[in-house]
Design a protein around this motif. Structure first.
Motif, PDB file in Angstrom:
ATOM      1  N   GLU A   1      -7.179 -16.902  -0.207  1.00 40.28           N
ATOM      2  CA  GLU A   1      -6.265 -15.867  -0.688  1.00 40.28           C
ATOM      3  C   GLU A   1      -6.042 -14.785   0.368  1.00 40.28           C
ATOM      4  O   GLU A   1      -4.918 -14.293   0.544  1.00 40.28           O
ATOM      5  CB  GLU A   1      -6.785 -15.247  -1.990  1.00 40.28           C
ATOM      6  CG  GLU A   1      -6.794 -16.192  -3.161  1.00 40.28           C
ATOM      7  CD  GLU A   1      -5.406 -16.688  -3.556  1.00 40.28           C
ATOM      8  OE1 GLU A   1      -4.429 -15.927  -3.422  1.00 40.28           O
ATOM      9  OE2 GLU A   1      -5.316 -17.847  -3.985  1.00 40.28           O
ATOM     10  N   ILE A   2      -7.084 -14.420   1.087  1.00 42.12           N
ATOM     11  CA  ILE A   2      -6.951 -13.421   2.155  1.00 42.12           C
ATOM     12  C   ILE A   2      -6.069 -13.975   3.269  1.00 42.12           C
ATOM     13  O   ILE A   2      -5.220 -13.263   3.819  1.00 42.12           O
ATOM     14  CB  ILE A   2      -8.343 -12.997   2.680  1.00 42.12           C
ATOM     15  CG1 ILE A   2      -9.073 -12.184   1.598  1.00 42.12           C
ATOM     16  CG2 ILE A   2      -8.221 -12.189   3.967  1.00 42.12           C
ATOM     17  CD1 ILE A   2     -10.546 -11.972   1.865  1.00 42.12           C
ATOM     18  N   SER A   3      -6.249 -15.252   3.592  1.00 41.74           N
ATOM     19  CA  SER A   3      -5.416 -15.883   4.622  1.00 41.74           C
ATOM     20  C   SER A   3      -3.944 -15.886   4.209  1.00 41.74           C
ATOM     21  O   SER A   3      -3.063 -15.621   5.035  1.00 41.74           O
ATOM     22  CB  SER A   3      -5.874 -17.315   4.890  1.00 41.74           C
ATOM     23  OG  SER A   3      -7.146 -17.317   5.494  1.00 41.74           O
ATOM     24  N   LYS A   4      -3.685 -16.193   2.915  1.00 45.40           N
ATOM     25  CA  LYS A   4      -2.305 -16.170   2.436  1.00 45.40           C
ATOM     26  C   LYS A   4      -1.714 -14.761   2.550  1.00 45.40           C
ATOM     27  O   LYS A   4      -0.555 -14.606   2.948  1.00 45.40           O
ATOM     28  CB  LYS A   4      -2.226 -16.650   0.987  1.00 45.40           C
ATOM     29  CG  LYS A   4      -2.344 -18.146   0.840  1.00 45.40           C
ATOM     30  CD  LYS A   4      -1.872 -18.603  -0.538  1.00 45.40           C
ATOM     31  CE  LYS A   4      -3.002 -18.645  -1.502  1.00 45.40           C
ATOM     32  NZ  LYS A   4      -2.653 -19.202  -2.819  1.00 45.40           N
ATOM     33  N   ALA A   5      -2.508 -13.759   2.210  1.00 41.95           N
ATOM     34  CA  ALA A   5      -2.030 -12.376   2.314  1.00 41.95           C
ATOM     35  C   ALA A   5      -1.768 -12.016   3.772  1.00 41.95           C
ATOM     36  O   ALA A   5      -0.775 -11.333   4.084  1.00 41.95           O
ATOM     37  CB  ALA A   5      -3.037 -11.411   1.691  1.00 41.95           C
ATOM     38  N   ASP A   6      -2.632 -12.459   4.664  1.00 41.08           N
ATOM     39  CA  ASP A   6      -2.428 -12.192   6.095  1.00 41.08           C
ATOM     40  C   ASP A   6      -1.134 -12.831   6.596  1.00 41.08           C
ATOM     41  O   ASP A   6      -0.395 -12.224   7.382  1.00 41.08           O
ATOM     42  CB  ASP A   6      -3.619 -12.699   6.920  1.00 41.08           C
ATOM     43  CG  ASP A   6      -4.850 -11.817   6.783  1.00 41.08           C
ATOM     44  OD1 ASP A   6      -4.697 -10.630   6.415  1.00 41.08           O
ATOM     45  OD2 ASP A   6      -5.955 -12.318   7.061  1.00 41.08           O
ATOM     46  N   LEU A   7      -0.865 -14.048   6.137  1.00 40.07           N
ATOM     47  CA  LEU A   7       0.386 -14.709   6.524  1.00 40.07           C
ATOM     48  C   LEU A   7       1.600 -13.936   5.998  1.00 40.07           C
ATOM     49  O   LEU A   7       2.593 -13.750   6.709  1.00 40.07           O
ATOM     50  CB  LEU A   7       0.417 -16.153   6.023  1.00 40.07           C
ATOM     51  CG  LEU A   7      -0.539 -17.127   6.703  1.00 40.07           C
ATOM     52  CD1 LEU A   7      -0.534 -18.474   5.982  1.00 40.07           C
ATOM     53  CD2 LEU A   7      -0.187 -17.305   8.162  1.00 40.07           C
ATOM     54  N   GLY A   8       1.523 -13.485   4.764  1.00 36.81           N
ATOM     55  CA  GLY A   8       2.606 -12.705   4.190  1.00 36.81           C
ATOM     56  C   GLY A   8       2.812 -11.394   4.926  1.00 36.81           C
ATOM     57  O   GLY A   8       3.954 -10.978   5.191  1.00 36.81           O
ATOM     58  N   LYS A   9       1.705 -10.767   5.265  1.00 33.48           N
ATOM     59  CA  LYS A   9       1.776  -9.508   6.028  1.00 33.48           C
ATOM     60  C   LYS A   9       2.441  -9.744   7.376  1.00 33.48           C
ATOM     61  O   LYS A   9       3.333  -8.987   7.794  1.00 33.48           O
ATOM     62  CB  LYS A   9       0.366  -8.936   6.214  1.00 33.48           C
ATOM     63  CG  LYS A   9       0.309  -7.676   7.064  1.00 33.48           C
ATOM     64  CD  LYS A   9      -1.119  -7.234   7.290  1.00 33.48           C
ATOM     65  CE  LYS A   9      -1.734  -8.163   8.321  1.00 33.48           C
ATOM     66  NZ  LYS A   9      -3.017  -7.749   8.846  1.00 33.48           N
ATOM     67  N   ASN A  10       2.029 -10.800   8.050  1.00 34.48           N
ATOM     68  CA  ASN A  10       2.616 -11.116   9.358  1.00 34.48           C
ATOM     69  C   ASN A  10       4.109 -11.432   9.250  1.00 34.48           C
ATOM     70  O   ASN A  10       4.887 -11.050  10.136  1.00 34.48           O
ATOM     71  CB  ASN A  10       1.870 -12.272  10.023  1.00 34.48           C
ATOM     72  CG  ASN A  10       0.501 -11.858  10.510  1.00 34.48           C
ATOM     73  OD1 ASN A  10       0.243 -10.676  10.737  1.00 34.48           O
ATOM     74  ND2 ASN A  10      -0.393 -12.814  10.654  1.00 34.48           N
TER      75      ASN A  10
ATOM     76  N   LYS B   1     -10.435  -8.648  -0.568  1.00 28.60           N
ATOM     77  CA  LYS B   1     -11.474  -8.180   0.361  1.00 28.60           C
ATOM     78  C   LYS B   1     -12.585  -7.451  -0.399  1.00 28.60           C
ATOM     79  O   LYS B   1     -13.767  -7.625  -0.099  1.00 28.60           O
ATOM     80  CB  LYS B   1     -10.878  -7.252   1.426  1.00 28.60           C
ATOM     81  CG  LYS B   1      -9.974  -7.937   2.428  1.00 28.60           C
ATOM     82  CD  LYS B   1     -10.718  -8.889   3.329  1.00 28.60           C
ATOM     83  CE  LYS B   1     -11.471  -8.149   4.398  1.00 28.60           C
ATOM     84  NZ  LYS B   1     -12.147  -9.032   5.348  1.00 28.60           N
ATOM     85  N   ASP B   2     -12.213  -6.645  -1.393  1.00 32.73           N
ATOM     86  CA  ASP B   2     -13.219  -5.955  -2.201  1.00 32.73           C
ATOM     87  C   ASP B   2     -14.067  -6.946  -2.989  1.00 32.73           C
ATOM     88  O   ASP B   2     -15.293  -6.794  -3.079  1.00 32.73           O
ATOM     89  CB  ASP B   2     -12.555  -4.955  -3.158  1.00 32.73           C
ATOM     90  CG  ASP B   2     -11.972  -3.748  -2.438  1.00 32.73           C
ATOM     91  OD1 ASP B   2     -12.303  -3.527  -1.242  1.00 32.73           O
ATOM     92  OD2 ASP B   2     -11.167  -3.028  -3.071  1.00 32.73           O
ATOM     93  N   GLN B   3     -13.417  -7.963  -3.559  1.00 32.96           N
ATOM     94  CA  GLN B   3     -14.156  -9.006  -4.275  1.00 32.96           C
ATOM     95  C   GLN B   3     -15.114  -9.730  -3.327  1.00 32.96           C
ATOM     96  O   GLN B   3     -16.255 -10.035  -3.671  1.00 32.96           O
ATOM     97  CB  GLN B   3     -13.193 -10.021  -4.901  1.00 32.96           C
ATOM     98  CG  GLN B   3     -12.322  -9.465  -5.987  1.00 32.96           C
ATOM     99  CD  GLN B   3     -13.123  -9.101  -7.210  1.00 32.96           C
ATOM    100  OE1 GLN B   3     -13.858  -9.929  -7.745  1.00 32.96           O
ATOM    101  NE2 GLN B   3     -13.006  -7.871  -7.651  1.00 32.96           N
ATOM    102  N   GLN B   4     -14.631  -9.991  -2.127  1.00 40.20           N
ATOM    103  CA  GLN B   4     -15.428 -10.683  -1.128  1.00 40.20           C
ATOM    104  C   GLN B   4     -16.649  -9.853  -0.732  1.00 40.20           C
ATOM    105  O   GLN B   4     -17.741 -10.404  -0.561  1.00 40.20           O
ATOM    106  CB  GLN B   4     -14.557 -10.964   0.093  1.00 40.20           C
ATOM    107  CG  GLN B   4     -15.183 -11.875   1.117  1.00 40.20           C
ATOM    108  CD  GLN B   4     -14.242 -12.103   2.278  1.00 40.20           C
ATOM    109  OE1 GLN B   4     -13.719 -11.145   2.857  1.00 40.20           O
ATOM    110  NE2 GLN B   4     -14.023 -13.353   2.617  1.00 40.20           N
ATOM    111  N   ASP B   5     -16.484  -8.549  -0.619  1.00 41.61           N
ATOM    112  CA  ASP B   5     -17.611  -7.682  -0.268  1.00 41.61           C
ATOM    113  C   ASP B   5     -18.713  -7.753  -1.318  1.00 41.61           C
ATOM    114  O   ASP B   5     -19.898  -7.768  -0.978  1.00 41.61           O
ATOM    115  CB  ASP B   5     -17.151  -6.234  -0.092  1.00 41.61           C
ATOM    116  CG  ASP B   5     -16.390  -6.010   1.193  1.00 41.61           C
ATOM    117  OD1 ASP B   5     -16.471  -6.868   2.105  1.00 41.61           O
ATOM    118  OD2 ASP B   5     -15.709  -4.970   1.297  1.00 41.61           O
TER     119      ASP B   5
END
Length: 127
Positions: free
Chosen positions: A35-44, A78-82
């Motif tokens: 999910e973080i990777s998908k968000a990073d792709l969307g951000k990019n 990211k918060d969930q991951q922490d």
């Protein structure tokens, strides 16, 4: 504890629950990373749109809102991951734990079977 006997079934259940927790942590951490990777792709994607296109104020506002939404989703994961990382760190420090639990369960089952044989012999006057 009933009749001063150890509750082997409950002990086995706790061990299996712990194994399930280890599996859950591993699977959920992988899902969060995805999910973080998908968000990073969307951000990019949004950043590339900003970098490479000419846009008016309305389009700029729309891109900013898209970026804000994507970053909020990313922050959630990211918060969930922490939080989950606390559990993962424990598991990483005890890499052989799953194998040790499996061995423990086999030993407990064997001891329980032996104990049950002894109780049966005692009940039928075989001892």
């Amino acid at each position: 504890m009933e009749n001063n006997h150890l509750d082997f079934e409950r002990m086995e259940e706790i061990c299996k629950d712990f194994e399930c927790m280890l599996d859950f942590i591993e699977q959920y951490m992988a899902e969060m990373n995805n999910e973080i990777s998908k968000a990073d792709l969307g951000k990019n994607d949004v950043l590339h749109d900003i970098e490479l296109s000419r846009f008016n104020a309305f389009e700029g506002y729309r891109m900013a809102k898209d970026l804000q939404r994507i970053l909020a989703v990313r922050r959630f994961w990211k918060d969930q991951q922490d939080v989950l990382r606390c559990f993962q760190n424990f598991c990483d420090q005890h890499k052989g734990l799953s194998a040790a639990i499996a061995k423990l369960l086999r030993n407990v089952n064997q001891k329980n079977k032996n104990a049950e044989k002894g109780i049966i012999r005692l009940e039928f006057g075989m001892i």
